[in-house]
Design a protein around this motif. Structure first.
Motif, PDB file in Angstrom:
ATOM      1  N   ILE A  62       0.669  -1.039   0.140  1.00 30.50           N
ATOM      2  CA  ILE A  62      -0.003   0.179  -0.237  1.00 30.50           C
ATOM      3  C   ILE A  62       0.737   1.279  -0.021  1.00 30.50           C
ATOM      4  CG2 ILE A  62      -1.621   1.286   1.294  1.00 30.50           C
ATOM      5  CD1 ILE A  62      -2.744  -1.555   2.569  1.00 30.50           C
ATOM      6  N   CYS A  63       0.750   2.013  -0.805  1.00 26.97           N
ATOM      7  CA  CYS A  63       1.595   3.248  -1.008  1.00 26.97           C
ATOM      8  C   CYS A  63       0.882   4.503  -1.758  1.00 26.97           C
ATOM      9  CB  CYS A  63       2.588   2.908  -1.984  1.00 26.97           C
ATOM     10  SG  CYS A  63       3.915   4.112  -2.054  1.00 26.97           S
ATOM     11  N   VAL A  64       1.085   5.568  -1.061  1.00 30.66           N
ATOM     12  CA  VAL A  64       0.886   6.810  -1.385  1.00 30.66           C
ATOM     13  C   VAL A  64       1.576   7.498  -2.557  1.00 30.66           C
ATOM     14  CG1 VAL A  64      -0.825   7.586   0.497  1.00 30.66           C
ATOM     15  CG2 VAL A  64       1.691   8.028   0.629  1.00 30.66           C
ATOM     16  N   ALA A  65       2.731   6.925  -2.714  1.00 31.79           N
ATOM     17  CA  ALA A  65       3.676   7.649  -3.575  1.00 31.79           C
ATOM     18  C   ALA A  65       3.287   7.861  -5.056  1.00 31.79           C
ATOM     19  CB  ALA A  65       5.253   7.116  -3.347  1.00 31.79           C
ATOM     20  N   ARG A  66       2.910   6.593  -5.348  1.00 29.63           N
ATOM     21  CA  ARG A  66       2.430   6.474  -6.781  1.00 29.63           C
ATOM     22  C   ARG A  66       3.297   6.675  -8.036  1.00 29.63           C
ATOM     23  NH1 ARG A  66      -3.743   6.834  -7.543  1.00 29.63           N
ATOM     24  NH2 ARG A  66      -4.460   6.391  -5.431  1.00 29.63           N
ATOM     25  N   CYS A  67       4.383   6.245  -7.980  1.00 32.19           N
ATOM     26  CA  CYS A  67       5.602   6.371  -8.938  1.00 32.19           C
ATOM     27  C   CYS A  67       4.813   5.671 -10.242  1.00 32.19           C
ATOM     28  CB  CYS A  67       6.867   5.789  -8.553  1.00 32.19           C
ATOM     29  SG  CYS A  67       7.434   6.254  -6.953  1.00 32.19           S
ATOM     30  N   ASN A  68       5.016   6.584 -11.188  1.00 29.32           N
ATOM     31  CA  ASN A  68       4.339   5.813 -12.538  1.00 29.32           C
ATOM     32  C   ASN A  68       5.395   4.686 -13.265  1.00 29.32           C
ATOM     33  OD1 ASN A  68       6.598   7.169 -13.852  1.00 29.32           O
ATOM     34  ND2 ASN A  68       5.291   8.779 -14.488  1.00 29.32           N
ATOM     35  N   PHE A  69       6.510   4.355 -12.603  1.00 28.74           N
ATOM     36  CA  PHE A  69       7.188   3.372 -13.278  1.00 28.74           C
ATOM     37  C   PHE A  69       6.865   2.010 -12.277  1.00 28.74           C
ATOM     38  CE2 PHE A  69       9.830   5.569  -9.989  1.00 28.74           C
ATOM     39  CZ  PHE A  69      10.118   4.600  -9.122  1.00 28.74           C
ATOM     40  N   CYS A  70       6.235   2.299 -11.354  1.00 27.19           N
ATOM     41  CA  CYS A  70       6.026   1.022 -10.196  1.00 27.19           C
ATOM     42  C   CYS A  70       4.754   0.259 -10.599  1.00 27.19           C
ATOM     43  CB  CYS A  70       5.900   1.570  -8.950  1.00 27.19           C
ATOM     44  SG  CYS A  70       5.756   0.380  -7.587  1.00 27.19           S
ATOM     45  N   ALA A  71       4.964  -0.925 -10.808  1.00 30.86           N
ATOM     46  CA  ALA A  71       3.976  -2.118 -10.948  1.00 30.86           C
ATOM     47  C   ALA A  71       3.318  -2.824  -9.570  1.00 30.86           C
ATOM     48  CB  ALA A  71       4.114  -2.969 -12.179  1.00 30.86           C
ATOM     49  N   PHE A  72       4.355  -2.277  -8.642  1.00 29.31           N
ATOM     50  CA  PHE A  72       4.182  -3.220  -7.265  1.00 29.31           C
ATOM     51  C   PHE A  72       2.891  -2.799  -6.325  1.00 29.31           C
ATOM     52  CE2 PHE A  72       5.579  -3.026  -2.814  1.00 29.31           C
ATOM     53  CZ  PHE A  72       5.225  -4.499  -2.616  1.00 29.31           C
ATOM     54  N   TYR A  73       2.910  -1.390  -6.042  1.00 32.32           N
ATOM     55  CA  TYR A  73       2.072  -0.633  -5.227  1.00 32.32           C
ATOM     56  C   TYR A  73       0.547  -0.826  -5.500  1.00 32.32           C
ATOM     57  CZ  TYR A  73       0.601   3.451  -7.845  1.00 32.32           C
ATOM     58  OH  TYR A  73       0.012   4.336  -8.868  1.00 32.32           O
ATOM     59  N   ARG A  74      -0.090  -0.718  -4.605  1.00 38.83           N
ATOM     60  CA  ARG A  74      -1.625  -0.527  -4.538  1.00 38.83           C
ATOM     61  C   ARG A  74      -2.058   0.602  -3.771  1.00 38.83           C
ATOM     62  NH1 ARG A  74      -0.631  -3.339  -8.107  1.00 38.83           N
ATOM     63  NH2 ARG A  74      -1.119  -5.485  -8.584  1.00 38.83           N
ATOM     64  N   GLY A 108       9.209  -1.541   1.605  1.00 41.96           N
ATOM     65  CA  GLY A 108       7.785  -1.469   1.495  1.00 41.96           C
ATOM     66  C   GLY A 108       7.245  -0.164   0.873  1.00 41.96           C
ATOM     67  N   GLY A 109       5.843   0.052   0.510  1.00 38.11           N
ATOM     68  CA  GLY A 109       5.204   0.927   0.101  1.00 38.11           C
ATOM     69  C   GLY A 109       4.984   2.090   1.299  1.00 38.11           C
ATOM     70  N   HIS A 110       4.702   3.156   1.044  1.00 36.78           N
ATOM     71  CA  HIS A 110       4.355   4.452   1.810  1.00 36.78           C
ATOM     72  C   HIS A 110       3.148   4.116   2.375  1.00 36.78           C
ATOM     73  CE1 HIS A 110       7.788   6.656  -0.023  1.00 36.78           C
ATOM     74  NE2 HIS A 110       8.295   5.291   0.086  1.00 36.78           N
ATOM     75  N   ASN A 111       2.864   3.442   3.401  1.00 41.82           N
ATOM     76  CA  ASN A 111       1.607   3.164   3.902  1.00 41.82           C
ATOM     77  C   ASN A 111       1.209   4.181   5.170  1.00 41.82           C
ATOM     78  OD1 ASN A 111      -0.647   2.106   5.099  1.00 41.82           O
ATOM     79  ND2 ASN A 111      -0.086   0.027   4.696  1.00 41.82           N
ATOM     80  N   GLY A 189       7.981  13.914  -5.184  1.00 42.80           N
ATOM     81  CA  GLY A 189       7.349  14.093  -4.121  1.00 42.80           C
ATOM     82  C   GLY A 189       7.941  13.028  -2.827  1.00 42.80           C
ATOM     83  N   LYS A 190       8.204  11.750  -3.345  1.00 44.52           N
ATOM     84  CA  LYS A 190       8.443  11.057  -2.163  1.00 44.52           C
ATOM     85  C   LYS A 190      10.073  11.134  -1.757  1.00 44.52           C
ATOM     86  CE  LYS A 190      10.621   7.202  -5.027  1.00 44.52           C
ATOM     87  NZ  LYS A 190      10.557   5.642  -5.303  1.00 44.52           N
ATOM     88  N   ALA A 191      10.809  11.635  -2.673  1.00 45.83           N
ATOM     89  CA  ALA A 191      12.122  12.370  -2.113  1.00 45.83           C
ATOM     90  C   ALA A 191      12.799  12.936  -3.447  1.00 45.83           C
ATOM     91  CB  ALA A 191      13.031  11.086  -1.928  1.00 45.83           C
TER      92      ALA A 191
HETATM   93  S1  SF4 Z   1       6.033   1.236  -3.739  1.00 46.89           S
HETATM   94 FE1  SF4 Z   1       8.142   2.620  -3.865  1.00 46.89          FE
HETATM   95  S2  SF4 Z   1       8.435   2.634  -6.189  1.00 46.89           S
HETATM   96 FE2  SF4 Z   1       6.288   1.774  -5.736  1.00 46.89          FE
HETATM   97  S3  SF4 Z   1       4.977   3.548  -5.550  1.00 46.89           S
HETATM   98 FE3  SF4 Z   1       5.651   3.258  -3.738  1.00 46.89          FE
HETATM   99  S4  SF4 Z   1       7.199   4.493  -3.360  1.00 46.89           S
HETATM  100 FE4  SF4 Z   1       7.016   4.376  -5.708  1.00 46.89          FE
END
Ligand code: SF4
Length: 423
Positions: A62-74, A108-111, A189-191
């Motif tokens: 679970i992540c609030v950052a939403r990087c557009n290259f990331c297929a992992f986060y929800r 992990g994600g930024h939960n 935004g995440k860093a």
């Molecule tokens: S899990 Fe990491 S890479 Fe993926 S959207 Fe979140 S911060 Fe970005």
């Protein structure tokens, strides 16, 4: 002139960003390989290639950052979002120890619903059960995320994590350390580049060793790849805290950004250039998890002196389409077939011994494990001990219990903070 720059490298000279760019554009790959291999051999004259047995555990997607290259986060509230329970993580550690591992790479994600206290409790619980086990945990953007949810400084967050059991920091989340690129990847935004480097600088000054990474092959220019390398080289000049550099190519499948993947030859070119530019980095890892075993083995002729991790589990790269697997037997076979001596190491690159599978029978691992079995939507009971910040988590805590969920009983709502807006 390429030949003059090559002579300078052979004589042990340091290349500038401009000279590195000239090599990138004009030097044949064979020349880059020769220079990189020469540097590897001078730094590691014993012919040893190392690797680590550890497990790559992603505690939440679970992540609030939403990087557009990331297929992992929800996103927060997604039915596919998960948080691992402490007991699940203990089981993963037991499995890691059984195959000779001594460390978790925990990222992990930024939960927003996991406050710093959750991390402290987890780290303490792990250290209490497994005092010798190491925690290579929380990349710089995760540390920055914790400064935002806790309203502490970077230094204070690192101090608290060290007190709870943090041993070292992985170099994830660096992507390309140029803010123009970071804005295009929606990871500014995440860093920012400066923030990422500052977390590492502070960690080094507090005595932690860390790695540095680079994810290339998306929207960056060749000059920006080299700017990235020069920026980490500058921090290394200051602190000497980086143990290794790891480059991998962007994996495009299932990502919002899309596009294609850089080739194997491009990887070897980047790797060799990294070995030439990063003259103050002791080690370069091969990224077999994105490049596959065969290019991973070739990396040993293009500057790498380390095959990275046996890994055991992987979720992030797999989500973006790559699913290579090498267990310890396969990693050692590749190292020895390339003419090197294979040694197990820890995160500090201290040699621990020879291959574990030659000391003890371990089952072959023909695929990497995942964070959870498909369809497992269970919720860890201990989550109720931490205040829910997101509206979705508050709502989840009031839903009636189902067969697949361990729903919490406590529905008290703590004061809400603005953690979902930071990116
Ligand atoms: S899990 Fe990491 S890479 Fe993926 S959207 Fe979140 S911060 Fe970005």
């Amino acid at each position: 002139m390429v030949s003059a720059i090559a002579d300078k490298v052979r004589a042990g000279g340091r290349v500038s960003a401009g000279e590195a760019l000239e090599l990138y554009h004009d030097a044949p790959l064979t020349l880059l390989g020769e220079l990189a291999d020469r540097i590897r051999a001078s730094k590691h004259p014993d012919g040893v290639v190392t690797y680590i047995i550890d497990r790559n555990v992603n505690y939440t997607n679970i992540c609030v950052a939403r990087c557009n290259f990331c297929a992992f986060y929800r996103p927060v509230g997604s039915g596919e979002g998960y948080v691992l329970g402490f007991e699940e993580i203990f089981k993963k550690i037991d499995e890691t120890i059984a195959v000779g591992g001594g460390q978790l790479l925990l990222q992990g994600g930024h939960n927003p619903d996991l406050p710093i206290e959750w991390y402290e409790d987890l780290f303490r619980a792990i250290k209490e059960r497994y005092p010798a086990f190491k925690l290579h945990a929380l990349s710089p953007p995760e540390v920055i995320h914790l400064t935002r949810t806790s309203r502490l400084t970077v230094g204070e967050v690192i101090d608290r994590l060290i007190a709870a059991g943090l041993d070292s920091i992985p170099g994830g989340g660096a992507e390309i350390l140029v803010d123009r690129v970071r804005k295009l990847l929606n990871c500014y935004g995440k860093a920012t580049a400066g923030e990422w480097l500052d977390v590492m600088r502070q960690a080094h000054f507090k005595g932690l060793r860390t790695t540095a990474t680079m994810m290339y092959g998306h929207v960056e220019t060749p000059a920006e790849r080299l700017e990235h390398m020069i920026r980490v080289r500058e921090v290394q000049d200051e602190t000497a805290g980086f143990t290794a550099f790891i480059a991998w190519s962007y994996q495009p499948e299932h990502t919002e950004l899309g596009g294609g993947e850089a080739t194997g030859l491009e990887y070897l070119r980047i790797l060799a250039l990294a070995r030439i530019v990063l003259d103050n980095f002791p080690s370069l890892q091969a990224s077999w998890v994105t490049q596959g075993g065969k290019v991973g083995q070739l990396s040993l002729a293009y500057g790498s002196n380390d095959m990275g991790s046996v890994m055991i589990e992987e979720n992030v790269v797999r989500a973006a389409g790559a699913s290579y697997c090498m267990d310890e037997v396969e990693i050692v076979r590749n190292i020895e077939n390339a003419g090197f001596v294979a040694k197990r190491r820890n995160m500090h690159y201290d040699v621990l011994g020879g291959p574990f599978f030659r000391e003890q029978d371990v089952p072959r691992q023909l695929s990497l494990a995942t964070a959870r079995a498909d369809g497992d939507t269970s919720r860890p009971e201990e989550l109720v001990n931490y205040p829910a910040r997101s509206a979705a988590e508050k709502k989840a805590r009031t839903r009636p219990q189902t067969n697949t969920e361990n729903l919490p009983q406590n529905t008290e709502e703590p004061p809400q903070t603005n953690t979902e807006q930071h990116s």
